[in-house]
Scaffold this active site. Structure first.
Site, PDB file in Angstrom:
ATOM      1  N   TYR A   1     103.336  48.416  17.561  1.00 27.99           N
ATOM      2  CA  TYR A   1     102.056  47.715  17.719  1.00 27.99           C
ATOM      3  C   TYR A   1     100.929  48.645  17.290  1.00 27.99           C
ATOM      4  O   TYR A   1     100.822  49.784  17.759  1.00 27.99           O
ATOM      5  CB  TYR A   1     101.883  47.310  19.175  1.00 27.99           C
ATOM      6  CG  TYR A   1     100.895  46.195  19.407  1.00 27.99           C
ATOM      7  CD1 TYR A   1     101.315  44.864  19.373  1.00 27.99           C
ATOM      8  CD2 TYR A   1      99.564  46.451  19.672  1.00 27.99           C
ATOM      9  CE1 TYR A   1     100.430  43.824  19.607  1.00 27.99           C
ATOM     10  CE2 TYR A   1      98.666  45.419  19.905  1.00 27.99           C
ATOM     11  CZ  TYR A   1      99.107  44.107  19.873  1.00 27.99           C
ATOM     12  OH  TYR A   1      98.222  43.090  20.105  1.00 27.99           O
TER      13      TYR A   1
ATOM     14  N   TYR B   1      96.561  40.333  12.267  1.00 34.04           N
ATOM     15  CA  TYR B   1      96.574  40.559  13.717  1.00 34.04           C
ATOM     16  C   TYR B   1      96.995  39.268  14.389  1.00 34.04           C
ATOM     17  O   TYR B   1      96.203  38.355  14.535  1.00 34.04           O
ATOM     18  CB  TYR B   1      95.185  40.991  14.182  1.00 34.04           C
ATOM     19  CG  TYR B   1      95.043  41.109  15.689  1.00 34.04           C
ATOM     20  CD1 TYR B   1      95.720  42.099  16.398  1.00 34.04           C
ATOM     21  CD2 TYR B   1      94.230  40.241  16.397  1.00 34.04           C
ATOM     22  CE1 TYR B   1      95.587  42.211  17.772  1.00 34.04           C
ATOM     23  CE2 TYR B   1      94.080  40.348  17.777  1.00 34.04           C
ATOM     24  CZ  TYR B   1      94.762  41.338  18.456  1.00 34.04           C
ATOM     25  OH  TYR B   1      94.621  41.442  19.809  1.00 34.04           O
TER      26      TYR B   1
END
Lengths: 380, 295
Positions: free
Chosen positions: A284, A334
């Site tokens: 991430y 994103y």
């Protein structure tokens, strides 16, 4: 675990989708089911994030999913990503559902932007120790950790920048990535403006509109389906001591992510593999500094050594630990970590645009700085 | 090379701009007005102009505009767009090759010589822009000037462009577990929760002691001294009630707990600070930090 990911689907990734979040969710789920070779009527479970605005029943109505026997939501923003698959896998293993779709869809750029200061968030008691003091954006909250990490380990802004350069390099050859054909140099990173010192603009991931869906079912069922299954070797959540959301500043050590340490222990224990067995890491990457901390927390290198590990070229596609071959959230889009799970599945299938050779195991992590989750996906 | 440096190189590459003609030839009425304004009663300026007047002849006038190819104007635009919106002239060095005679028609050309930065200055971070101008009579160079300005981003706490009403400040949510803290700041006290059972100090506070399980939280009043454990300089986006950039510091108080607050000063990790209280309104007083001399 007796569960496998058998379908992945996504909308286009954009800055202005021009459609509702529900439409994005429905399109992503439909695409994932088509990928799996399943019908909406096969689905009996849905999982999403508590932050998602699309109710399970609304998604079911749009898809024509007649009945649901399992629906669940996971909390803590992007920390939920891999935990949606954990929820689905547990549902499949316990018989609560047979086919579960995990989804996340939002107009995060054209609609509600997480990067702005959410005044209303100060209504939360925990946030009342940070927002009124002016600490009200995710970038600033991560910057507070990053400054201390630099202080203790001598890491520099350039060390953070190398993560952005790698992600953008990988995105440059991914046609689905927002930053397709737009690689950056370390100089570009160093000359990008301050957002929240020590974070520059290019340390911060983009904001995106879009949706991603992941179909989970049992290993048995997976055998008869269209795609080569990506087996869920391990799926865990993690919260650490004295845990806050983005502002765990009151622990002894600010240079770690203990909640990711909890996830790491669980993943290695349940999957039976270790850091050396990981062929691709989808970490991430909403903000670059936490990629360095994750490398340490997951055991790919020692404490404070991530800057050297990164500088060694280990994260290149032909390196020891290829990172985010799709370009990550800094490069592709994103989508709160869900696009990273889809990339993990493609790497297992062998169908990724930046395919790494001989992939047996992929590690995927979810949001950092928050209670989080992780996955080990594998071939068999 | 930064974008600003790239733009500077591009503008410098253009060389001299096209000659810009003086509005009027060198003339006695303007000389007299200038001498009067400056307070120069030298009697000699009847046939020739005071040399220091050279720039006056080619001024664009009250409503004049820069020409599009003017290098200084182009560079100002680049820096304005990069957020360096304020300007101050720092150097003006003029060289006069000869006196200018009545009736002579002047023109001026300018090139961009140098752009350096970003520099930290007392006014704020900025770029020094240096241009070189030459005044001509026909093809004879009669005077030259090296001119330098500082284009800067006003330092913190500039003249407020618009006052942000206190009402815009983000307010804390207060409940039974936290009201002692905000009552304290109203009274000028920085309170730290102390367990009524085992004495554990804890911030942020909560209703049940994680050490002993007691639900009898008390508090002590902190000395309000500590060191910066970490900090952030916030630039973007705008934060309600704040003027960017501003500093938020995570301070480790001498009593041992950490606490966030705005910091007024140039921060560094390990720097000693002390608390200050800022009254937002009758209901809310915010604690923040300022540097404290070590004793």
């Amino acid at each position: 675990m007796n569960a496998a990911i058998v379908g992945i689907g996504a909308t286009d990734f954009s800055k202005d989708s021009g459609r509702s979040e529900l439409q994005l969710a429905a399109e992503a789920v439909r695409a994932a089911l088509e990928d799996a070779g399943l019908e909406p009527s096969d689905v009996d479970g849905l999982v999403s994030f508590t932050m998602d605005t699309n109710a399970e029943i609304a998604v079911a109505r749009e898809l024509g999913i007649p009945e649901l026997t399992f629906f669940s939501r996971v909390h803590y923003g992007g920390g939920a990503a891999c935990a949606t698959v954990q929820q689905a896998a547990m549902a499949v293993e316990t018989g609560a559902a047979r086919v579960v779709v995990c989804y996340r869809a939002f107009n995060e750029r054209s609609g509600h932007r997480f990067g702005q200061v959410q005044t209303a968030a100060a209504a939360n008691i925990d946030n009342s120790w940070s927002y009124p003091m002016g600490l009200g954006t995710p970038a600033a909250m991560v910057a507070m950790f990053a400054r201390r990490y630099m202080h203790e380990y001598g890491a520099t802004s350039e060390d953070f920048g190398r993560i952005a350069v790698i992600d953008r390099k990988h995105a440059a050859t991914n046609p689905r990535a927002w930053f397709h054909n737009r690689p950056i140099t370390l100089d570009d990173h160093q000359s990008s403006r301050w957002i929240a010192e020590p974070l520059r603009l290019l340390d911060c991931c983009q904001e995106s509109d879009g949706g991603v869906a992941i179909v989970v079912t049992s290993r048995d069922r997976a055998k008869d389906l269209r795609q080569k299954p990506a087996h869920v070797k391990a799926a865990t959540q993690g919260s650490g001591v004295d845990q806050f959301t983005m502002t765990s500043y009151y622990r002894d050590d600010l240079t770690r992510l203990p909640e990711m340490g909890v996830v790491a222990r669980g993943l290695w224990e349940k999957s039976g593999i270790g850091p050396d067995d990981v062929d691709v890491a989808v970490l991430y990457d909403h903000f670059t500094p936490f990629v360095l901390v994750q490398l340490e927390e997951l055991g790919f290198c020692g404490r404070g050594e991530a800057k050297d590990f990164v500088a060694s070229g280990a994260l290149e596609l032909d390196g020891k630990l290829p990172l985010n071959p799709h370009g990550g959230q800094l490069g592709e889009a994103y989508l709160h970590g869900m696009n990273g799970i889809a990339e993990g599945v493609r790497q297992i299938r062998g169908t990724a645009v930046n395919q790494v050779g001989g992939v047996e195991h992929v590690l995927v992590t979810a949001g950092t700085g928050v209670p989080t989750s992780g996955l080990v996906l594998g071939q068999g | 090379m930064t974008d600003i440096e790239k733009e500077a190189a591009r503008i410098a590459e253009q060389g001299e701009c096209a000659p810009r003609l003086a509005r009027d030839p060198v003339n006695l009425p303007m000389i007299n007005n200038w001498l009067e304004a400056i307070g120069d009663d030298h009697p000699g300026y009847t046939e020739v102009a005071p040399p220091a007047m050279v720039q006056v002849w080619t001024m664009a006038g009250l409503r004049g505009q820069r020409t599009l190819d003017d290098p200084l104007g182009q560079m100002m635009t680049v820096l304005d767009e990069a957020g360096y919106t304020s300007v101050v002239a720092t150097n003006s060095d003029q060289t006069y090759h000869r006196y200018l005679k009545l009736g002579e028609q002047l023109s001026v050309t300018t090139s961009l010589e140098d752009v350096t930065g970003p520099k930290k200055t007392g006014l704020g971070e900025g770029w020094f822009v240096t241009t070189r101008s030459t005044w001509w009579v026909g093809d004879e160079a009669v005077a030259e000037m090296r001119f330098r300005v500082l284009k800067f981003r006003p330092a913190r706490k500039p003249e407020p462009v618009k006052e942000i009403p206190k009402a815009q400040a983000i307010r804390p949510s207060v409940n039974r577990d936290t009201e002692y803290f905000w009552e304290g700041t109203r009274q000028g006290e920085l309170r730290i929760q102390r367990c009524g059972g085992c004495g554990l100090l804890r911030h942020p506070p909560g209703p049940m002691c994680p050490e002993c399980g007691a639900t009898k939280p008390k508090y002590l009043v902190s000395e309000g001294h500590g060191v910066i454990y970490s900090y952030v300089v916030h630039h973007h986006p705008q934060v309600p009630g704040k003027q960017t950039p501003f500093v938020i510091a995570l301070v480790e108080l001498d009593e041992g707990v950490r606490m966030l607050g705005e910091f007024d000063g140039e921060p560094s990790v390990g720097q000693r600070v002390e608390v200050v209280f800022t009254e937002v309104d009758d209901e809310l007083t915010m604690p923040s930090w300022r540097p404290r001399a070590d004793r």
